[in-house]
Motif scaffolding. Structure first.
Motif, PDB file in Angstrom:
ATOM      1  N   TRP A  28      27.251  70.279  58.746  1.00 27.86           N
ATOM      2  CA  TRP A  28      26.859  69.604  57.603  1.00 27.86           C
ATOM      3  C   TRP A  28      28.440  69.484  57.316  1.00 27.86           C
ATOM      4  O   TRP A  28      29.288  69.293  58.155  1.00 27.86           O
ATOM      5  CB  TRP A  28      26.666  70.807  56.184  1.00 27.86           C
ATOM      6  CG  TRP A  28      25.443  72.202  56.704  1.00 27.86           C
ATOM      7  CD1 TRP A  28      26.068  72.853  57.358  1.00 27.86           C
ATOM      8  CD2 TRP A  28      23.956  72.140  55.885  1.00 27.86           C
ATOM      9  NE1 TRP A  28      24.341  73.554  56.912  1.00 27.86           N
ATOM     10  CE2 TRP A  28      23.457  73.012  56.105  1.00 27.86           C
ATOM     11  CE3 TRP A  28      23.355  70.929  55.075  1.00 27.86           C
ATOM     12  CZ2 TRP A  28      22.338  73.251  55.789  1.00 27.86           C
ATOM     13  CZ3 TRP A  28      22.727  71.327  54.514  1.00 27.86           C
ATOM     14  CH2 TRP A  28      21.240  72.170  54.975  1.00 27.86           C
ATOM     15  N   ARG A  29      27.547  67.868  56.433  1.00 30.78           N
ATOM     16  CA  ARG A  29      28.784  66.658  56.400  1.00 30.78           C
ATOM     17  C   ARG A  29      29.690  66.738  55.192  1.00 30.78           C
ATOM     18  O   ARG A  29      28.400  66.959  54.200  1.00 30.78           O
ATOM     19  CB  ARG A  29      28.830  65.650  56.634  1.00 30.78           C
ATOM     20  CG  ARG A  29      30.183  64.330  56.462  1.00 30.78           C
ATOM     21  CD  ARG A  29      29.543  63.327  57.168  1.00 30.78           C
ATOM     22  NE  ARG A  29      29.533  63.233  58.494  1.00 30.78           N
ATOM     23  CZ  ARG A  29      28.363  63.639  59.584  1.00 30.78           C
ATOM     24  NH1 ARG A  29      27.253  63.566  58.920  1.00 30.78           N
ATOM     25  NH2 ARG A  29      28.471  63.227  61.038  1.00 30.78           N
ATOM     26  N   SER A  30      30.804  66.751  54.658  1.00 33.80           N
ATOM     27  CA  SER A  30      31.430  66.270  52.830  1.00 33.80           C
ATOM     28  C   SER A  30      32.397  65.150  53.375  1.00 33.80           C
ATOM     29  O   SER A  30      33.196  65.665  53.868  1.00 33.80           O
ATOM     30  CB  SER A  30      31.793  67.675  52.338  1.00 33.80           C
ATOM     31  OG  SER A  30      32.006  67.800  50.758  1.00 33.80           O
ATOM     32  N   GLN A  31      32.207  64.353  52.386  1.00 35.09           N
ATOM     33  CA  GLN A  31      33.671  63.080  52.275  1.00 35.09           C
ATOM     34  C   GLN A  31      33.851  63.833  51.116  1.00 35.09           C
ATOM     35  O   GLN A  31      34.011  64.418  50.316  1.00 35.09           O
ATOM     36  CB  GLN A  31      32.406  61.971  52.129  1.00 35.09           C
ATOM     37  CG  GLN A  31      33.598  61.016  51.985  1.00 35.09           C
ATOM     38  CD  GLN A  31      34.003  60.727  53.724  1.00 35.09           C
ATOM     39  OE1 GLN A  31      32.633  60.779  54.307  1.00 35.09           O
ATOM     40  NE2 GLN A  31      34.771  60.125  53.984  1.00 35.09           N
ATOM     41  N   GLN A  32      35.515  64.074  51.420  1.00 30.37           N
ATOM     42  CA  GLN A  32      36.519  64.378  50.860  1.00 30.37           C
ATOM     43  C   GLN A  32      37.054  62.726  49.959  1.00 30.37           C
ATOM     44  O   GLN A  32      37.096  61.956  50.895  1.00 30.37           O
ATOM     45  CB  GLN A  32      36.938  64.815  51.520  1.00 30.37           C
ATOM     46  CG  GLN A  32      37.158  66.467  52.828  1.00 30.37           C
ATOM     47  CD  GLN A  32      36.502  66.909  51.810  1.00 30.37           C
ATOM     48  OE1 GLN A  32      37.459  67.332  51.373  1.00 30.37           O
ATOM     49  NE2 GLN A  32      35.141  67.659  51.587  1.00 30.37           N
ATOM     50  N   PRO A  33      37.975  63.993  48.901  1.00 37.08           N
ATOM     51  CA  PRO A  33      38.524  62.690  48.097  1.00 37.08           C
ATOM     52  C   PRO A  33      39.583  61.166  48.522  1.00 37.08           C
ATOM     53  O   PRO A  33      39.398  60.250  48.179  1.00 37.08           O
ATOM     54  CB  PRO A  33      39.149  63.359  46.821  1.00 37.08           C
ATOM     55  CG  PRO A  33      38.304  64.353  46.770  1.00 37.08           C
ATOM     56  CD  PRO A  33      38.045  64.716  48.691  1.00 37.08           C
ATOM     57  N   ASN A  34      40.149  61.940  49.661  1.00 31.97           N
ATOM     58  CA  ASN A  34      40.943  61.643  50.643  1.00 31.97           C
ATOM     59  C   ASN A  34      40.842  60.601  52.259  1.00 31.97           C
ATOM     60  O   ASN A  34      41.471  60.098  52.328  1.00 31.97           O
ATOM     61  CB  ASN A  34      42.094  62.209  51.300  1.00 31.97           C
ATOM     62  CG  ASN A  34      41.542  63.409  52.097  1.00 31.97           C
ATOM     63  OD1 ASN A  34      40.439  63.396  51.952  1.00 31.97           O
ATOM     64  ND2 ASN A  34      42.884  64.188  52.357  1.00 31.97           N
ATOM     65  N   ASN A  35      39.576  60.385  52.107  1.00 32.81           N
ATOM     66  CA  ASN A  35      38.359  59.215  52.931  1.00 32.81           C
ATOM     67  C   ASN A  35      38.351  60.216  54.612  1.00 32.81           C
ATOM     68  O   ASN A  35      37.981  59.925  55.113  1.00 32.81           O
ATOM     69  CB  ASN A  35      39.094  57.893  52.963  1.00 32.81           C
ATOM     70  CG  ASN A  35      38.862  57.227  52.037  1.00 32.81           C
ATOM     71  OD1 ASN A  35      38.279  57.259  50.919  1.00 32.81           O
ATOM     72  ND2 ASN A  35      39.854  56.431  51.358  1.00 32.81           N
ATOM     73  N   SER A  36      38.597  61.019  54.096  1.00 34.16           N
ATOM     74  CA  SER A  36      38.392  62.297  55.164  1.00 34.16           C
ATOM     75  C   SER A  36      37.020  63.313  55.350  1.00 34.16           C
ATOM     76  O   SER A  36      36.945  63.111  54.533  1.00 34.16           O
ATOM     77  CB  SER A  36      39.869  63.537  55.198  1.00 34.16           C
ATOM     78  OG  SER A  36      39.465  64.507  54.562  1.00 34.16           O
ATOM     79  N   THR A  37      36.635  63.702  56.851  1.00 36.83           N
ATOM     80  CA  THR A  37      35.442  64.016  56.454  1.00 36.83           C
ATOM     81  C   THR A  37      35.367  65.777  56.864  1.00 36.83           C
ATOM     82  O   THR A  37      36.864  66.315  57.528  1.00 36.83           O
ATOM     83  CB  THR A  37      34.764  63.572  58.026  1.00 36.83           C
ATOM     84  OG1 THR A  37      34.428  62.283  57.442  1.00 36.83           O
ATOM     85  CG2 THR A  37      32.871  63.879  57.887  1.00 36.83           C
ATOM     86  N   ALA A  38      35.163  66.477  56.109  1.00 35.38           N
ATOM     87  CA  ALA A  38      35.143  67.343  55.939  1.00 35.38           C
ATOM     88  C   ALA A  38      33.409  67.803  56.605  1.00 35.38           C
ATOM     89  O   ALA A  38      31.898  68.006  56.479  1.00 35.38           O
ATOM     90  CB  ALA A  38      35.283  68.563  54.824  1.00 35.38           C
TER      91      ALA A  38
END
Length: 238
Positions: A28-38
């Motif tokens: 599963w992928r989630s976009q983070q506020p600091n433009n990194s990917t989780a």
């Protein structure tokens, strides 16, 4: 013909018993506020999460641990957390809501939304693995690894993603992690590194191994990220 009437409460029980919790196995992928990917990988009642940027070769944080499910309630027990070690060995309960390819984890103080990358269906390699054997330096002879303490190295795989972590939950120890995508072609298992906590310069490199999967044992041999020869045997956690 006599009409059979099913009491409401019994009807509710019958309906509830036919409802099965949706699987959250996979990546599963989630976009983070600091433009990194989780990226979160879930398999064998274990999960790992890593936040990073491939473009900037930046590793942010990681965490992981075991979980149990009771209906739509997931109790997650963190075994490692580089951002907040106080959360290690402390259970957290999330309500799981899945709608098609969107997964929401609702906790007491947070709500996490994830998008499906792969569901790991019919993938024999998908699972959470731990090392059980390694070749001796200089001889090549295999030796069994007997875990006597709480330190361990795990590797979790979905259908397309992988992450490994070296940890010791008892002392809240974290000794490194790495991950990315993998593929199996022409008898070779290849890892494409997207993050590496110990050395960001290894991001973008590939590691290729000879491999075999037999009777639940994953045997692979090749070279490490440092270029040293390795030969290891892994088995899925129980």
């Amino acid at each position: 013909m006599k009409k059979i009437i099913i009491p409401f409460f019994l009807t509710a029980i019958l309906l509830f018993s036919t409802v099965k919790a949706q699987s959250i196995k996979g990546a599963w992928r989630s976009q983070q506020p600091n433009n990194s990917t989780a990226m979160m990988i879930v398999a064998d009642n274990y999960l790992m999460i890593a936040s990073y940027s491939v473009l900037n070769k930046y590793f942010d944080r990681t965490e992981g641990g075991s979980f149990t499910m009771d209906g739509d309630q997931m109790t997650y027990l963190t075994e490692f957390n580089t951002d907040d070690t106080a959360k290690i060995n402390t259970p957290v309960v999330y309500t799981i809501v899945r709608k098609d390819k969107i997964l929401t984890l609702r906790g007491e103080d947070e709500e996490l939304v994830w998008m499906l990358v792969d569901d790991a269906e019919n993938v024999p390699m998908a699972g959470t693995w731990h090392i059980t054997g390694r070749a001796k330096d200089g001889t090549g002879d295999m030796m069994e690894i007997h875990q006597t303490g709480t330190r361990k190295t795990l590797k979790i795989l979905s259908g397309t993603r992988f992450q490994w972590a070296a940890i010791d939950p008892a002392v809240k120890g974290f000794y490194g992690t790495g991950g990315g995508t993998y593929d199996i072609k022409n008898g070779k298992y290849t890892e494409h590194i997207e993050f590496f906590s110990r050395d960001n310069y290894r991001v973008g490199t590939d590691l290729t191994f000879d491999w075999a999967l037999k009777d639940g044992r994953w045997d692979h041999a090749g070279k490490s990220s440092k270029g040293d020869p390795i030969h290891e045997v892994w088995q899925k956690i129980q």
